[in-house]
Design a protein around this motif. Sequence first.
Motif, short mmCIF file in Angstrom:
data_model
loop_
_atom_site.label_atom_id
_atom_site.label_comp_id
_atom_site.label_asym_id
_atom_site.label_seq_id
_atom_site.Cartn_x
_atom_site.Cartn_y
_atom_site.Cartn_z
N PRO A 1 -12.29 30.85 20.05
CA PRO A 1 -11.87 31.70 18.92
C PRO A 1 -12.93 32.74 18.60
N LEU B 1 -13.00 28.22 13.36
CA LEU B 1 -11.79 27.77 12.70
C LEU B 1 -11.92 26.30 12.31
N LEU C 1 -7.14 25.15 14.06
CA LEU C 1 -7.09 25.02 15.52
C LEU C 1 -5.81 24.33 15.97
N THR C 2 -5.41 23.31 15.22
CA THR C 2 -4.18 22.61 15.56
C THR C 2 -2.97 23.53 15.43
N VAL D 1 -6.94 20.71 21.56
CA VAL D 1 -8.11 21.09 20.77
C VAL D 1 -9.29 20.29 21.31
N ASP E 1 -13.97 22.50 19.17
CA ASP E 1 -13.81 23.77 18.46
C ASP E 1 -13.22 24.88 19.33
N THR E 2 -12.58 24.53 20.43
CA THR E 2 -11.89 25.49 21.28
C THR E 2 -10.48 24.95 21.58
N LEU E 3 -9.69 25.78 22.24
CA LEU E 3 -8.40 25.33 22.78
C LEU E 3 -8.50 25.28 24.30
#
Length: 314
Positions: free
Chosen positions: A61, A65, A70-71, A93, A96-98
């Motif tokens: 991101p 977030l 994030l979800t 998730v 802290d990233t996807l």
Amino acid sequence: MTEPSRNRPVRSFVATTVVAAVLLVAAACSSDDPVDFKDGDRSDSVDGTLGRDFAEATLQPEKPLAAAQLTAAAAIVRKRASSGGLPVKSVRVRDDTLVVRVSSTKFGADTKQRLAAIVGTGQLTVRSVSSVTPLLPTDAGPGSGTTPTGGSECADPSVSRADSAGSEVVACDDKLKEKYVLAPAVITGADVAGAEAKAPEATGLGWTVMVKWTNKGQNAFTQLTSEAAGGRLPTNRIAIVCDGRVLVAASVQSAIPGEAMISGTYTEADARLLAGTIDGGVLPTGFRIASYTEGQLGAGIEGGSSRPGPTVTG
């Protein structure tokens, strides 16, 4: 949100699209054939006909977030990918990233570019075209490391740019064919009730994109197309803009009091990608592809996670 408009005729407007600069004449679609957006997974089986070649992308991101954001972002990315025809297996998730798992068999080397196209913030506006400047074929393209002669507005189209709805903007299309001066927006993404790619047999044309509006959006769109239809090139064109890049700059033949039908030389994949972008929702921030790994299912692409999070799967 205002209820979407119903039982209004569908007319077409003709697009100079990201895949073609040829203007085609489109026939009107009967109002007896309503278009209802179905929010479902249109991607194919990733373990069947598409083979077992996968890519895994980590989406970073642009600003931090919270877990809930994030979800929510994972669900939006999943919906955009599905609507755009990207065969996604999961969006997770992680730290802290996807992390997105997608089959790379369908689009091959273009898979990464198509994924990058759907992870911008998604600030959508619709604007009238004030002027157009053709760009030279020698202009620098995406990833060249240099600024094209069109200026900074024509730099890497995968990078999100500010798109203030109340201001005039300068923007370019993805293929760097044209640079546009665009009037302040009269429609935003909140005015879109749905968008769907339609096959040739449904319209009598090639692949098209149908856009439905809320009541508020429909009134604004009808007024916008009425004004555009009375002009000459380029002021008879309207642009759909996402994150500061022009998705469509379409010529308008007449006022459109109903759903919009965007036609051009679209492939199925391009039509689905455009529909998914128009109706993809707004992410809390843009994302960039921090890493991209290709491999085969069961060949070590899974990777580890010290802190796994929620998963949105197909």
